[in-house]
Design an enzyme around this catalytic site. Structure first.
Site, PDB file in Angstrom:
ATOM      1  N   LYS A  15       0.611  13.549   1.698  1.00 37.72           N
ATOM      2  CA  LYS A  15      -0.791  14.471   0.797  1.00 37.72           C
ATOM      3  C   LYS A  15      -1.119  16.043   0.703  1.00 37.72           C
ATOM      4  O   LYS A  15      -1.947  15.937   0.654  1.00 37.72           O
ATOM      5  CB  LYS A  15      -1.791  14.278   2.605  1.00 37.72           C
ATOM      6  CG  LYS A  15      -1.815  12.805   2.401  1.00 37.72           C
ATOM      7  CD  LYS A  15      -3.324  12.153   3.144  1.00 37.72           C
ATOM      8  CE  LYS A  15      -2.678  10.147   3.208  1.00 37.72           C
ATOM      9  NZ  LYS A  15      -3.145   9.599   1.995  1.00 37.72           N
ATOM     10  N   LYS A  20     -14.463   7.827  -4.206  1.00 41.44           N
ATOM     11  CA  LYS A  20     -16.089   8.390  -3.007  1.00 41.44           C
ATOM     12  C   LYS A  20     -16.594  10.005  -3.245  1.00 41.44           C
ATOM     13  O   LYS A  20     -17.887  10.124  -3.823  1.00 41.44           O
ATOM     14  CB  LYS A  20     -16.048   8.293  -1.968  1.00 41.44           C
ATOM     15  CG  LYS A  20     -15.227   7.399  -0.710  1.00 41.44           C
ATOM     16  CD  LYS A  20     -15.038   6.882   0.300  1.00 41.44           C
ATOM     17  CE  LYS A  20     -14.192   5.890   0.746  1.00 41.44           C
ATOM     18  NZ  LYS A  20     -12.703   5.691   1.609  1.00 41.44           N
ATOM     19  N   LYS A  74      -8.588  13.492   4.809  1.00 44.13           N
ATOM     20  CA  LYS A  74      -7.480  12.348   4.423  1.00 44.13           C
ATOM     21  C   LYS A  74      -7.102  12.530   5.488  1.00 44.13           C
ATOM     22  O   LYS A  74      -6.603  13.336   6.298  1.00 44.13           O
ATOM     23  CB  LYS A  74      -7.015  12.364   3.048  1.00 44.13           C
ATOM     24  CG  LYS A  74      -6.434  13.348   2.476  1.00 44.13           C
ATOM     25  CD  LYS A  74      -5.252  13.476   1.679  1.00 44.13           C
ATOM     26  CE  LYS A  74      -7.051  13.318  -0.028  1.00 44.13           C
ATOM     27  NZ  LYS A  74      -6.260  12.616  -0.944  1.00 44.13           N
ATOM     28  N   ARG A  75      -5.763  11.272   6.390  1.00 48.42           N
ATOM     29  CA  ARG A  75      -5.168  11.055   7.143  1.00 48.42           C
ATOM     30  C   ARG A  75      -4.515  12.245   7.146  1.00 48.42           C
ATOM     31  O   ARG A  75      -4.056  12.823   5.427  1.00 48.42           O
ATOM     32  CB  ARG A  75      -4.100  10.222   7.233  1.00 48.42           C
ATOM     33  CG  ARG A  75      -3.394   9.982   8.070  1.00 48.42           C
ATOM     34  CD  ARG A  75      -2.833   8.208   7.922  1.00 48.42           C
ATOM     35  NE  ARG A  75      -2.067   7.692   6.470  1.00 48.42           N
ATOM     36  CZ  ARG A  75      -1.447   7.787   5.758  1.00 48.42           C
ATOM     37  NH1 ARG A  75      -0.170   7.751   6.988  1.00 48.42           N
ATOM     38  NH2 ARG A  75      -0.639   7.123   5.115  1.00 48.42           N
ATOM     39  N   THR A  93      -8.562   6.161  -1.890  1.00 49.44           N
ATOM     40  CA  THR A  93      -9.969   5.467  -2.600  1.00 49.44           C
ATOM     41  C   THR A  93     -10.924   6.648  -1.912  1.00 49.44           C
ATOM     42  O   THR A  93     -12.305   7.084  -2.498  1.00 49.44           O
ATOM     43  CB  THR A  93     -10.616   4.825  -1.428  1.00 49.44           C
ATOM     44  OG1 THR A  93     -10.177   5.042   0.070  1.00 49.44           O
ATOM     45  CG2 THR A  93      -9.944   3.386  -1.821  1.00 49.44           C
ATOM     46  N   HIS A 134       0.733  -1.220  -0.185  1.00 50.27           N
ATOM     47  CA  HIS A 134      -0.022   0.100  -0.061  1.00 50.27           C
ATOM     48  C   HIS A 134       0.867   1.023   0.103  1.00 50.27           C
ATOM     49  O   HIS A 134       0.218   2.082   0.198  1.00 50.27           O
ATOM     50  CB  HIS A 134      -0.415   0.368   1.203  1.00 50.27           C
ATOM     51  CG  HIS A 134      -1.883  -1.075   1.552  1.00 50.27           C
ATOM     52  ND1 HIS A 134      -3.021  -0.601   0.630  1.00 50.27           N
ATOM     53  CD2 HIS A 134      -2.766  -1.787   1.843  1.00 50.27           C
ATOM     54  CE1 HIS A 134      -4.326  -1.778   0.765  1.00 50.27           C
ATOM     55  NE2 HIS A 134      -3.394  -2.463   1.160  1.00 50.27           N
TER      56      HIS A 134
END
Length: 820
Positions: A552, A658, A546-547, A654, A358
């Site tokens: 990110k 969504k 998100k985390r 993901t 991952h």
């Protein structure tokens, strides 16, 4: 099925009976929490009939079974989703209305089970749901964390971690199964002795142990009577309390076993900045893996005498490196308990275990110091050592004289046990989770392994379940889609393509945008209630949830908000379409810069939201304690989906799927699954910016990027960065955000400054944001883009992902469950 449960009168009768039996109250006296429990137990009653029928079918048909091993399962609330998959949501909603309760209020009484944290855990949850819906037998294997990762509170702009006590009222959708208890051993030493046949036998002595007791949670397939099982392990002491030690005054020893058991299941990912945290994390991994493998073998042996045929009936999927000890544990059982020879045990293990990678970030590929690993798991370490010895011989045979290969590929090297290397050496399949990610693994991170085992490598692009993230999370849109094209998309998402013909239809566009507006009103109410901030539902809802991790790039987003604010302050009359920037994220407890980024977002929000002079043109909102239940509302309301990771760093994502499914348009880099989203929906329907993965990789190789040049030459960027250290957003405490400033400009702080190319991509990002505004002003164009995103989301269902795993890796048998 509907007939048995959703005969309205009978349902109401059962709820009243449960309130009476559980709480000695009438419905009128019961609290909403008590009514929730009563409703959940009524629903569970129906589920158990299907669960029993599923088990009977397994016994009769003897299918191959998947054991999906994951440290995380981010399930989300169960009640609403279970009702949708039982096709009884509307009926129950009406029955509850009749007795004076709103189903949303009842659902809000359920805590989110704190069994996961980020995308990895949510993916595992979507996979479990798809397996059941497609009729494939599977057990999810994990840990029953008492407090999960943590509940996030925002206090004075800072993240505060509180225990997430999700079990405090009891959890109606779980069943304790003490008859499947196993012992798991830690520490001690290994001695060997000869048996009568002259064979060496290894005996583990002087260990501490705990009992692993499974709690089963039902995972319900959509309208097919199939119920798979999430098997999460709780730890209990082998012997609760040593009275003997207590009487002798050794109070610590008296409760030692109890504490060992308690600590194992307290929290997800204990802070591993220190030795005790690292040890606990390794213990957790071995604890649930050992119990799950023991359970899988026992289940197999019940009806199958020949363990050599194990791979025909059992598949073990290791979700990331956390469960990799499954390889050595399966070997241990086959060697020590079943008396097999090494080669035979190794062949069985290699045909049973498969690994999903991952991450591209090398720091996330787990490595354990030998000292800790060998002390905690002495027998497992011996086995890993032998696997490593044999593997190095294979490497040398394949690449004679190439020591560099051994250095990169060895399982034990430089004082560390490298878990990803173990997973790849042992397993028969290694998959990435988006096409770009898999290519990068093959070409860079795992290139040597790919050279040696090209046949093991494959890609399985992630997916999400449309039943939770559209049918349950966005009922207005789901009903509208059903009216337009029927409901086949619920179990066959590619069918949603049929919406594309409405993308040019003005009436359909207006209906679609009105649904988005209603969802924005719902989220605006939530924000007002939880944050006390009034946001304009007519503004652009620009969302990044998100985390929180530096790659990110939440920092890029908030720096850009600061930049826009400066522009509006300088040109108060400039034409600017109102924006609401919405963030949601948890930062790992020990991750300084991530936590500081949360503080920055909140401080910027404080300044901008209270500045009357800008007339509400920008609002900034940080949603506390981001989790599955509030995520469903956020996805439904978003206009813009921020997927802005540094290209080449995000494995898949993901959240991006969504948002797309709910009609948000992606603003993103060509990274992870964004690449495939653009392919499906067309680049003209997304906003793509920034360097490509190839460009990032080249800059990293050459180390030729200097953020200082941008700082010196771009006055607007310089102004934003100076605001980090001149007290503008920190009440004159100019040092508060200096670590963030340093991470962008100062090579003293990190290996090299601006590791994730935030300043390099800043201008490209700002231009993409201008294109977003221009597109949003043209309502028809925006409606068309958003609708085409929904229509082209078919590929991104976890049903498709699971079918690919089944066809290429697991080779499971489909079963049909009939109710008597």
């Amino acid at each position: 099925m509907e007939n048995r449960m959703f005969e309205k009168e009978q349902f109401i009768r059962e709820v009243k009976g449960n309130v009476k039996n559980l709480y000695r109250k009438t419905l009128e006296e019961a609290s909403v929490q008590e009514v929730y429990q009563a409703v959940a137990y009524t629903v569970k009653d129906v589920i158990i009939d299907q669960w029993l029928a599923t088990q009977k079918t397994f016994e009769k048909e003897d299918p191959k079974i998947l054991y999906y091993m994951s440290m995380e399962f981010l399930m989300g609330r169960a009640l609403g989703n279970n009702l949708i998959n039982l096709t009884a949501y509307k009926e129950v909603s009406e029955a509850l209305k009749e007795i004076g309760f709103d189903i949303n209020a009842i659902e809000d009484e359920e805590p989110d089970p704190a069994l996961g944290n980020g995308g990895l855990g949510r993916l595992a949850a979507c996979f479990m749901e798809s397996l059941a819906t497609l009729g494939y037998p599977a057990y999810g294997c994990g840990i029953r964390y008492r407090y999960g990762m943590f509940r996030q509170k925002i206090q004075d702009g800072y993240q505060i971690e509180e225990p997430d006590n999700w079990l405090q009222d009891g959890y109606p959708f779980e069943l304790r199964r003490p008859e499947h208890t196993y012992e798991v051993k830690f520490g001690g030493y290994v001695r060997s002795e000869m048996n009568e046949q002259g064979k060496v036998k290894f005996i583990h002595d002087g260990y501490q142990s705990v009992k692993a007791v499974p709690y089963d949670m039902p995972i319900i397939g959509y309208n097919n009577n199939m119920v798979n099982t999430l098997m999460i392990w709780d730890a209990e002491p082998v012997q609760c309390f040593e009275l003997n030690s207590f009487d002798k005054g050794d109070y610590k020893k008296a409760v030692e076993q109890e504490n060992l058991a308690k600590n194992l299941v307290e929290v997800l990912y204990p802070n591993d900045n220190h030795i005790a945290g690292k040890e606990l994390r390794l213990k957790q991994q071995y604890f649930f893996v050992s119990a799950s493998v023991q359970r899988a073998i026992a289940r197999y042996k019940k009806d199958h005498p020949d363990l050599r045929k194990l791979p025909e009936k059992v598949a073990i999927q290791m979700n990331d490196t956390h469960p990799t000890v499954a390889v050595a544990e399966l070997m241990r059982i086959l060697l020590d308990e079943e008396g097999m020879e090494w080669d035979e045990a190794w062949e069985i293990t290699g045909k049973t275990c498969a690994y999903t990678n991952h991450t591209i970030m090398s720091e996330a590929l787990e490595k354990w110091p030998i000292e800790i690993f060998s002390r905690l798991l002495p027998r497992i370490y011996q086995i890993v050592e032998e696997i490593n010895r044999r593997f190095i011989l294979d490497i040398q045979k394949r690449f004679p004289g190439d020591d560099g290969k051994v250095q990169k590929m060895a399982i034990i090297y430089d004082g560390q046990v490298r878990m990803a290397n173990l997973a790849i050496a042992a397993g028969y399949s290694v998959n990435g989770v988006a096409r770009l990610h898999t290519e990068i693994l093959k070409e860079r991170e795992l290139h040597e392994f790919y050279e040696m085992f090209p046949e093991k490598f494959n890609n399985k692009t992630n997916g999400i379940t449309q039943r939770r993230f559209l049918y349950h999370g966005n009922p207005l849109l789901a009903d509208w889609i059903n009216d337009k094209i029927g409901n086949e998309w619920v179990t066959n998402l590619p069918h949603i393509e049929k919406l594309a013909i409405y993308a040019e239809d003005e009436k359909a566009q207006q209906e679609f945008m009105n649904i988005k507006y209603q969802n924005k009103l719902r989220l605006a109410d939530y924000i007002l209630k939880h944050n006390g901030i009034e946001v304009n539902p007519r503004s652009i809802f620009d969302v990044q949830v998100k985390r929180l991790h530096e790659y990110k790039r939440q920092l890029l987003n908030i720096l850009h908000v600061m930049y826009l604010y400066n522009k509006i302050k300088e040109h108060p009359d400039m034409d600017f379409y109102p924006r609401t920037f919405i963030f949601g994220a948890k930062a790992a407890a020990g991750y300084r810069n991530a936590k500081l980024t949360i503080k920055l977002i909140n401080n910027v929000a404080e300044v901008i939201n209270n500045d009357r002079s800008i007339n509400g043109k920008i609002k900034v909102v940080f949603i506390e304690d981001y989790k599955v239940s509030n995520a469903e509302w956020i996805f439904a309301a978003a206009d813009v989906s921020e997927q802005i990771s540094t290209a080449s760093k995000e494995a898949s994502g993901t959240g991006n799927m969504k948002f797309m499914l709910n009609g948000a348009v992606t603003l993103g880099t060509m990274d992870g699954a964004n690449v495939e989203i653009v392919e499906e929906a067309g680049e003209e329907n997304e906003f793509i910016f920034g360097m490509s993965a190839q460009e990032v990789i080249e800059h990293e190789a050459k180390r030729d990027y200097d953020p200082m040049q941008i700082f010196n030459n771009d006055q607007e960027i310089r102004q934003v960065l100076m605001q980090l250290i001149n007290g503008f957003y920190s009440g004159n405490d100019s040092e508060l955000f200096r670590p963030l400033y340093n991470s962008l400009l100062n090579t003293q702080e990190t290996q090299y400054a601006d590791t994730y190319f935030i300043l390099k991509d800043f201008r490209s990002y700002a231009q993409a944001q201008e294109r977003v505004e221009e597109a949003y002003r043209d309502e028809k164009r925006w409606a068309k883009m958003a609708m085409l995103n929904v229509a082209h989301s078919g590929k991104f269902t976890s049903d498709r992902t699971i079918q690919e795993y089944v066809d290429d890796i697991w080779h499971l048998d489909k079963v049909t469950v009939e109710m008597e």
